[in-house]
Design an enzyme around this catalytic site. Structure first.
Site, PDB file in Angstrom:
ATOM      1  N   PRO A  11     -15.314 -15.066  11.887  1.00 31.61           N
ATOM      2  CA  PRO A  11     -14.958 -16.270  12.638  1.00 31.61           C
ATOM      3  C   PRO A  11     -16.139 -16.970  13.296  1.00 31.61           C
ATOM      4  O   PRO A  11     -17.085 -16.336  13.772  1.00 31.61           O
ATOM      5  CB  PRO A  11     -13.985 -15.751  13.700  1.00 31.61           C
ATOM      6  CG  PRO A  11     -14.177 -14.289  13.752  1.00 31.61           C
ATOM      7  CD  PRO A  11     -14.639 -13.865  12.384  1.00 31.61           C
ATOM      8  N   ASN A  12     -16.017 -18.285  13.308  1.00 28.11           N
ATOM      9  CA  ASN A  12     -16.957 -19.210  13.971  1.00 28.11           C
ATOM     10  C   ASN A  12     -18.269 -19.399  13.215  1.00 28.11           C
ATOM     11  O   ASN A  12     -19.065 -20.269  13.583  1.00 28.11           O
ATOM     12  CB  ASN A  12     -17.235 -18.784  15.423  1.00 28.11           C
ATOM     13  CG  ASN A  12     -15.966 -18.740  16.244  1.00 28.11           C
ATOM     14  OD1 ASN A  12     -15.230 -19.728  16.279  1.00 28.11           O
ATOM     15  ND2 ASN A  12     -15.672 -17.612  16.872  1.00 28.11           N
ATOM     16  N   ARG A  19     -23.413 -24.365  16.357  1.00 33.31           N
ATOM     17  CA  ARG A  19     -22.983 -23.364  17.312  1.00 33.31           C
ATOM     18  C   ARG A  19     -24.175 -22.731  18.027  1.00 33.31           C
ATOM     19  O   ARG A  19     -24.973 -22.030  17.400  1.00 33.31           O
ATOM     20  CB  ARG A  19     -22.231 -22.277  16.538  1.00 33.31           C
ATOM     21  CG  ARG A  19     -21.764 -21.144  17.389  1.00 33.31           C
ATOM     22  CD  ARG A  19     -21.233 -20.008  16.525  1.00 33.31           C
ATOM     23  NE  ARG A  19     -20.763 -18.943  17.378  1.00 33.31           N
ATOM     24  CZ  ARG A  19     -20.462 -17.734  16.959  1.00 33.31           C
ATOM     25  NH1 ARG A  19     -20.567 -17.425  15.683  1.00 33.31           N
ATOM     26  NH2 ARG A  19     -20.055 -16.832  17.808  1.00 33.31           N
ATOM     27  N   TYR A  24     -28.142 -18.825  17.516  1.00 35.68           N
ATOM     28  CA  TYR A  24     -27.887 -18.635  16.084  1.00 35.68           C
ATOM     29  C   TYR A  24     -28.789 -19.479  15.178  1.00 35.68           C
ATOM     30  O   TYR A  24     -28.687 -19.368  13.949  1.00 35.68           O
ATOM     31  CB  TYR A  24     -26.406 -18.923  15.778  1.00 35.68           C
ATOM     32  CG  TYR A  24     -25.469 -17.958  16.474  1.00 35.68           C
ATOM     33  CD1 TYR A  24     -25.419 -16.619  16.090  1.00 35.68           C
ATOM     34  CD2 TYR A  24     -24.672 -18.360  17.546  1.00 35.68           C
ATOM     35  CE1 TYR A  24     -24.585 -15.714  16.738  1.00 35.68           C
ATOM     36  CE2 TYR A  24     -23.832 -17.468  18.197  1.00 35.68           C
ATOM     37  CZ  TYR A  24     -23.796 -16.148  17.787  1.00 35.68           C
ATOM     38  OH  TYR A  24     -22.973 -15.252  18.427  1.00 35.68           O
ATOM     39  N   ASN A  75     -20.989 -10.052   7.658  1.00 30.37           N
ATOM     40  CA  ASN A  75     -21.179 -10.377   9.066  1.00 30.37           C
ATOM     41  C   ASN A  75     -19.775 -10.625   9.624  1.00 30.37           C
ATOM     42  O   ASN A  75     -19.243 -11.729   9.481  1.00 30.37           O
ATOM     43  CB  ASN A  75     -22.060 -11.622   9.227  1.00 30.37           C
ATOM     44  CG  ASN A  75     -22.281 -11.948  10.701  1.00 30.37           C
ATOM     45  OD1 ASN A  75     -21.624 -11.382  11.578  1.00 30.37           O
ATOM     46  ND2 ASN A  75     -23.190 -12.867  10.972  1.00 30.37           N
ATOM     47  N   ALA A  78     -17.265 -11.834  15.564  1.00 31.52           N
ATOM     48  CA  ALA A  78     -16.631 -11.185  16.723  1.00 31.52           C
ATOM     49  C   ALA A  78     -15.740 -10.010  16.324  1.00 31.52           C
ATOM     50  O   ALA A  78     -15.534  -9.082  17.124  1.00 31.52           O
ATOM     51  CB  ALA A  78     -15.838 -12.211  17.523  1.00 31.52           C
ATOM     52  N   GLU A  99     -24.323  -4.418   6.943  1.00 29.98           N
ATOM     53  CA  GLU A  99     -23.797  -5.203   8.074  1.00 29.98           C
ATOM     54  C   GLU A  99     -24.921  -6.102   8.595  1.00 29.98           C
ATOM     55  O   GLU A  99     -26.035  -5.623   8.833  1.00 29.98           O
ATOM     56  CB  GLU A  99     -23.347  -4.227   9.163  1.00 29.98           C
ATOM     57  CG  GLU A  99     -22.858  -4.897  10.429  1.00 29.98           C
ATOM     58  CD  GLU A  99     -22.486  -3.873  11.519  1.00 29.98           C
ATOM     59  OE1 GLU A  99     -22.422  -2.647  11.216  1.00 29.98           O
ATOM     60  OE2 GLU A  99     -22.272  -4.300  12.663  1.00 29.98           O
ATOM     61  N   HIS A 101     -26.066  -9.212  11.411  1.00 25.73           N
ATOM     62  CA  HIS A 101     -25.843 -10.098  12.554  1.00 25.73           C
ATOM     63  C   HIS A 101     -27.053 -11.004  12.684  1.00 25.73           C
ATOM     64  O   HIS A 101     -28.201 -10.529  12.661  1.00 25.73           O
ATOM     65  CB  HIS A 101     -25.630  -9.310  13.839  1.00 25.73           C
ATOM     66  CG  HIS A 101     -24.459  -8.393  13.724  1.00 25.73           C
ATOM     67  ND1 HIS A 101     -23.177  -8.856  13.780  1.00 25.73           N
ATOM     68  CD2 HIS A 101     -24.388  -7.067  13.478  1.00 25.73           C
ATOM     69  CE1 HIS A 101     -22.351  -7.840  13.584  1.00 25.73           C
ATOM     70  NE2 HIS A 101     -23.061  -6.740  13.390  1.00 25.73           N
ATOM     71  N   ARG A 108     -27.844  -8.602  23.780  1.00 22.96           N
ATOM     72  CA  ARG A 108     -26.855  -9.512  24.364  1.00 22.96           C
ATOM     73  C   ARG A 108     -25.856  -8.748  25.251  1.00 22.96           C
ATOM     74  O   ARG A 108     -26.143  -7.647  25.687  1.00 22.96           O
ATOM     75  CB  ARG A 108     -26.175 -10.295  23.231  1.00 22.96           C
ATOM     76  CG  ARG A 108     -27.179 -11.102  22.410  1.00 22.96           C
ATOM     77  CD  ARG A 108     -26.510 -11.901  21.315  1.00 22.96           C
ATOM     78  NE  ARG A 108     -25.591 -12.893  21.871  1.00 22.96           N
ATOM     79  CZ  ARG A 108     -24.689 -13.546  21.141  1.00 22.96           C
ATOM     80  NH1 ARG A 108     -24.586 -13.309  19.844  1.00 22.96           N
ATOM     81  NH2 ARG A 108     -23.895 -14.429  21.713  1.00 22.96           N
TER      82      ARG A 108
HETATM   83  C1  DQA Z   1     -22.716 -12.288  15.318  1.00 28.97           C
HETATM   84  C2  DQA Z   1     -22.760 -11.567  16.680  1.00 28.97           C
HETATM   85  C3  DQA Z   1     -21.353 -11.392  17.234  1.00 28.97           C
HETATM   86  O1  DQA Z   1     -21.408 -10.712  18.491  1.00 28.97           O
HETATM   87  C4  DQA Z   1     -20.709 -12.756  17.452  1.00 28.97           C
HETATM   88  O2  DQA Z   1     -19.386 -12.594  17.917  1.00 28.97           O
HETATM   89  C5  DQA Z   1     -20.771 -13.621  16.255  1.00 28.97           C
HETATM   90  C6  DQA Z   1     -21.963 -13.595  15.397  1.00 28.97           C
HETATM   91  C7  DQA Z   1     -24.142 -12.609  14.796  1.00 28.97           C
HETATM   92  O3  DQA Z   1     -24.249 -12.953  13.623  1.00 28.97           O
HETATM   93  O4  DQA Z   1     -25.110 -12.563  15.557  1.00 28.97           O
HETATM   94  O5  DQA Z   1     -19.879 -14.433  16.024  1.00 28.97           O
HETATM   95  O6  DQA Z   1     -22.104 -11.436  14.364  1.00 28.97           O
END
Ligand code: DQA
Length: 149
Positions: A11-12, A19, A24, A75, A78, A99, A101, A108
């Site tokens: 998501p997002n 964003r 990011y 990825n 959240a 995985e 990020h 963080r």
């Molecule tokens: C994320 C890190 C997560 O904590 C966050 O909720 C994201 C993006 C990253 O790519 O840094 O949406 O996975």
């Protein structure tokens, strides 16, 4: 052996570029997809690249990958920190999972420090920006080549 990689985004991540760019970066998800395809092609991989804001959709793609894929970059965004359902789906996959990020989740908020997915990941890349996806594909190429020896 299959040469298909699934690259899944939670998501997002569809809003990358807009964003919180201080966290990011300025790359869009389309930029990341193009870079993934370039690196994957260099290793003769095919790519299914998906993003969803819905947990069930990610789970359905993991089930699909289970049947056809050689490896996965994920990825979970959240859902990393909340989803036992995604962990359970990934636990049924026999291929290597990387995985990724974009941000360094360990730098963080404390709630981002725990990942359900890491329990089943071959490796974890955090804090390398969009390049993390490319590094993850390189790693999958190495792992899959080693597995063939
Ligand atoms: C994320 C890190 C997560 O904590 C966050 O909720 C994201 C993006 C990253 O790519 O840094 O949406 O996975």
């Amino acid at each position: 052996m299959s040469r298909l990689l699934y690259i899944l985004n939670g998501p997002n991540l569809n809003l990358l570029g807009k964003r919180q760019p201080h966290i990011y970066g300025h790359e869009t998800l389309a930029d990341i997809e193009a870079n993934c395809r370039r690196v994957a092609t260099a290793h003769a991989f095919d790519v299914r690249f998906h993003q969803s804001n819905r947990e069930y959709e990610l789970i359905d793609w993991i089930h699909e990958a289970r049947e056809t894929a050689a490896g996965m970059v994920i990825n979970p965004a959240a859902f990393t920190h909340t989803s036992v359902a995604i962990l359970d789906a990934l636990s049924m996959c026999e291929f290597p999972i990387m995985e990724v990020h974009i941000s360094n989740i360990h730098k963080r908020e404390a709630f981002r420090h725990h990942s359900y997915v890491s329990a089943v990941a071959s490796g974890v890349i955090a804090g390398c920006g969009g390049q993390g996806y490319e590094l993850a594909i390189e790693r999958l190429a190495t792992l899959l080549a080693e597995a063939q020896k």
